[in-house]
Each structure stands twice: as C-alpha cells, then as structure tokens.
Scaffold this motif. Sequence first.
Motif, mmCIF file in Angstrom:
data_model
loop_
_atom_site.group_PDB
_atom_site.id
_atom_site.type_symbol
_atom_site.label_atom_id
_atom_site.label_comp_id
_atom_site.label_asym_id
_atom_site.label_seq_id
_atom_site.Cartn_x
_atom_site.Cartn_y
_atom_site.Cartn_z
ATOM 1 N N UNK A 1 71.715 36.869 -53.809
ATOM 2 C CA UNK A 1 70.872 37.413 -52.737
ATOM 3 C C UNK A 1 71.615 38.447 -51.931
ATOM 4 N N UNK A 2 71.162 39.699 -52.002
ATOM 5 C CA UNK A 2 71.829 40.791 -51.290
ATOM 6 C C UNK A 2 71.052 41.241 -50.068
ATOM 7 N N UNK A 3 70.617 40.267 -49.268
ATOM 8 C CA UNK A 3 69.950 40.583 -48.004
ATOM 9 C C UNK A 3 70.927 40.459 -46.854
ATOM 10 N N UNK A 4 70.404 40.211 -45.663
ATOM 11 C CA UNK A 4 71.245 40.166 -44.460
ATOM 12 C C UNK A 4 72.345 39.114 -44.570
ATOM 13 N N UNK B 1 74.899 39.151 -56.492
ATOM 14 C CA UNK B 1 73.859 39.422 -57.489
ATOM 15 C C UNK B 1 72.498 39.457 -56.801
ATOM 16 N N UNK B 2 71.668 40.421 -57.199
ATOM 17 C CA UNK B 2 70.315 40.496 -56.631
ATOM 18 C C UNK B 2 69.372 41.066 -57.679
ATOM 19 N N UNK B 3 68.146 40.558 -57.685
ATOM 20 C CA UNK B 3 67.174 41.021 -58.682
ATOM 21 C C UNK B 3 66.453 42.301 -58.263
ATOM 22 N N UNK B 4 66.632 42.721 -57.030
ATOM 23 C CA UNK B 4 65.924 43.902 -56.535
ATOM 24 C C UNK B 4 66.674 45.188 -56.906
ATOM 25 N N UNK B 5 65.943 46.260 -57.215
ATOM 26 C CA UNK B 5 66.598 47.535 -57.513
ATOM 27 C C UNK B 5 67.236 48.173 -56.281
ATOM 28 N N UNK B 6 66.699 47.856 -55.082
ATOM 29 C CA UNK B 6 67.245 48.379 -53.826
ATOM 30 C C UNK B 6 67.539 47.198 -52.910
ATOM 31 N N UNK B 7 68.748 47.140 -52.360
ATOM 32 C CA UNK B 7 69.136 46.017 -51.505
ATOM 33 C C UNK B 7 68.716 46.242 -50.049
ATOM 34 N N UNK C 1 84.929 47.349 -47.856
ATOM 35 C CA UNK C 1 86.244 47.034 -47.279
ATOM 36 C C UNK C 1 86.826 45.766 -47.920
ATOM 37 N N UNK C 2 85.962 44.836 -48.275
ATOM 38 C CA UNK C 2 86.402 43.584 -48.876
ATOM 39 C C UNK C 2 86.445 43.629 -50.393
ATOM 40 N N UNK C 3 86.267 44.845 -50.960
ATOM 41 C CA UNK C 3 86.285 45.023 -52.426
ATOM 42 C C UNK C 3 85.291 44.085 -53.122
ATOM 43 N N UNK C 4 84.142 43.913 -52.511
ATOM 44 C CA UNK C 4 83.085 43.069 -53.060
ATOM 45 C C UNK C 4 82.395 43.803 -54.209
ATOM 46 N N UNK C 5 82.151 43.088 -55.304
ATOM 47 C CA UNK C 5 81.378 43.651 -56.418
ATOM 48 C C UNK C 5 79.900 43.338 -56.198
ATOM 49 N N UNK C 6 79.059 44.327 -56.350
ATOM 50 C CA UNK C 6 77.615 44.140 -56.172
ATOM 51 C C UNK C 6 76.909 44.602 -57.436
ATOM 52 N N UNK C 7 76.072 43.740 -57.984
ATOM 53 C CA UNK C 7 75.324 44.095 -59.191
ATOM 54 C C UNK C 7 73.841 43.845 -58.961
ATOM 55 N N UNK C 8 73.070 44.885 -59.166
ATOM 56 C CA UNK C 8 71.613 44.791 -59.073
ATOM 57 C C UNK C 8 70.991 45.974 -59.817
ATOM 58 N N UNK C 9 69.790 45.812 -60.391
ATOM 59 C CA UNK C 9 69.051 44.552 -60.465
ATOM 60 C C UNK C 9 69.575 43.657 -61.590
ATOM 61 N N UNK C 10 69.834 42.413 -61.254
ATOM 62 C CA UNK C 10 70.278 41.394 -62.201
ATOM 63 C C UNK C 10 69.452 40.137 -61.961
ATOM 64 N N UNK C 11 68.959 39.541 -63.027
ATOM 65 C CA UNK C 11 68.179 38.309 -62.894
ATOM 66 C C UNK C 11 69.063 37.100 -63.172
ATOM 67 N N UNK C 12 69.084 36.165 -62.242
ATOM 68 C CA UNK C 12 69.798 34.904 -62.453
ATOM 69 C C UNK C 12 68.847 33.956 -63.169
ATOM 70 N N UNK C 13 69.292 33.486 -64.349
ATOM 71 C CA UNK C 13 68.420 32.646 -65.171
ATOM 72 C C UNK C 13 68.659 31.158 -64.940
ATOM 73 N N UNK C 14 69.909 30.775 -64.665
ATOM 74 C CA UNK C 14 70.198 29.372 -64.383
ATOM 75 C C UNK C 14 71.574 29.239 -63.753
ATOM 76 N N UNK C 15 71.791 28.101 -63.116
ATOM 77 C CA UNK C 15 73.087 27.797 -62.495
ATOM 78 C C UNK C 15 73.480 26.394 -62.930
#
Length: 405
Positions: free
Chosen positions: A11-14, A33-39, A121-135
Amino acid sequence: MTKTWDAVIIGGGAAGLFCAGVAGQLGKKVLVLDHAPVLGEKIRISGGGRCNFTNVHSSPANFLSLNPHFVKSALAKYSSTEFIKLVSTYGIAYHEKHQGQLFCDDSAKQIIEMLMSECAKGKVSIRNPVSVESIAQDATGWNVHTNAGIEKTKAVVMATGGLPVPAIGATAYSLDIAKQFGLEVVDPRPALVPLSFTADTFGNLNDLAGLSVPVRIASGSKGHRYGACRFNEDLLLTHKGLSGPAVLQASSYWVEGEPIHIDWLGAIEVEGGFNCDALFNDDDNRLKLAETILSSVLPQRLAKAFAEQRNLGGRKWAEVSKKDRQALKELLTNWSVKPAGTLGWKKAEVMLGGVDTKDLDGQTMMSRAHPGLFFIGECVDVTGHLGGHNFQWAWASGFVCAQAL
C-alpha cells in the motif's frame, strides 16, 4: 540469491509511504508494493485538492474505536506538531482553517512529493503497479507472492487503506489478510459520509438546497458501538438530503433506523453569545412577524420555512400563543430527523471499523499472534473525526510501526 527485505509494505498511500520513509532512514531495507499506476491518489483528492494533512488539536478524543485507548501510544509518540515540523522543513506553505485544520496553500501534490522524497532519502524501493496475489509465512520469514515474482521479507506491513472511493482502486485487501491469519475484523461501513432521506422527510425544506447553516448536531448513543457525539459545525441542505461537516461528523456515530438531532440555534448560541430564551420571550418582538424574528438568527428562506411548518406564516408574534412559541422553539432546538441511509462508499471519506485493535499491539501496530505482521492506517479499527485527524492517524501509526521494524 533471493534478496530478503527487512519490510515489504503493501500500500503506497499516506500511511504506507510515511512508514517506508521513516523505516528506510532508520537503515532498514524497505520495499513498497502498490497495485495502482499512480501513488497517493487519495492524498491528491483530499481537502479539495489542498490536503487537510493534520489538525493542531488532534488527540485521542478525536478518534472512534471499539478500544478508544488504543490510539494513545501512537499519537503520543508522533503528534501533529512533529508532522508540521516535517512539512515546514520542505518549505510547504500551509494555513489553518476551522478548528485547527491545516491545509496546503498550494496543492496536495506537495505532500505526496514530500513523502516520495522521504522514501528516496531512506533508499526505499517502490514498485507499482504490482498485484499481490498471496502472503504466506514459513520458518525463515514471510513470502509475498506478486504477479512479478516472490519477495522474501522479515516483516509485512499492511497499509492498503479502506473501502471509500472505489474509483481510485480502494480495496478490502488488508481485511482479507487479517482474516486469513485469524485476526478479528470489526464490520466496516462508510463514515464521514452524507446522509440520504426519504422524499417526505423534509416537506417544504426541499426547496432550500444549497443553504449552509451553522448548527449543533447530535447522533448515536452511549449504548452503541462507538457511543454518541455532539458537534458544532456547518450543515448543508442538498437535493438528496443533508451534508456538510455537521452531517459528515454525525454519520460516523449514526445507527440505521435511529434519528439524528439538530439544534438550528445551538451553534450561534455558543459562538455568538445568542440567548435562545430571550429571543422567544422578548416583548419588543410583539409586532414583528414570526418569520422576521427567526430571520434575525437564521437565513431568511429557512426562517420562513420553519414558520410555515408551524402554521405561523404571516402571523405577528403577539398572535402566537405560549404553547405555539414553545412548539416552535422545540422544533428549532431539537429537530429530530431519521435518515434513510448513507450515500455509500463512493461518497464516504473514510472507513469505520477494520482490523480489531484487540489483536494488535498499540505500541507497534504488530499482530499479537503473528510477529512480523503489521497493520497501519485506515485498515485498523480507528477512525478520526473530520478535519485532518485521519491523516494524523496515518502518520502516527506509520511512525510507530517503522520504529518497531
């Protein structure tokens, strides 16, 4: 070798972006990870595009939860003052509106850009749009299966928000994951949402669509899930029923089948030093029309509608009996009306209910039964009042989660 993350935030929201930025700057390897094309779309559309990013008065009293004490730790560790400092370091100009609400002077996009900068600043990797299928969890940690492969991680943070505004991709995925791992979920329903009414509820008030009036509103009761409320806010009459801040606030406490109570004179009585009893007992008003007297404290169209509702149209005050005056006063100060329903998830600003707080550690937002599984933001059974409190919960819950990571 497969890379193992310290945390995968879904979830790439607030809440998700803020948590990622803090954790990354604490030295953690974080993937969002977020499924949306725009965060950050919900941030972008909030506050009329200006983002009511916090409230200077935000405190535990501004939140609804089956456990009202749950929010105390997170809010104490990360207050609105801390977030305001962060906004200021980015040079984002803001202004205070009604009752401590803070808005960007320019655009909500500035808050999104700030969160993305914090992640960078925290060198965070962000990938979107990506669908999470299971955990899934195994002896070595967590496996997040996506349509792009498997991510191994020490911790999973669920930050997918709630069900409001499905048009921008809102889902109940965090609640599904909570249920999968045996956490209780408090049934979700729309909150901070306009209320609808049957066609015959309003009578001649239907002609008043567009009028905004400061009122005192009451909803709910001590015996209900989240108790009762009383707010002094503006009410907006619409073609579909009632809206405006007063009704949005009341909707979070409203129970189907029960009325809400509106004191049309209560807000000005508090803020303007107005004395209701004096208005109805003033002998100087004897020769004035009833609607003229009411229009001294209410919009003229509304004053006329209320006078006509009690068959006082065109009548002088001297001609109105004490009994009828009392009935008019009761109508104005305790107007009871039963909503037909809410306008649903499309019009709701937030979700009521969510992951039951009894299954989470309030110091860390981690599942008590599953170490390494966290829930933050709107998906938790914590809902703020209108006015920036829900964003403050996103920041505070994200912060304590990041610290725990």
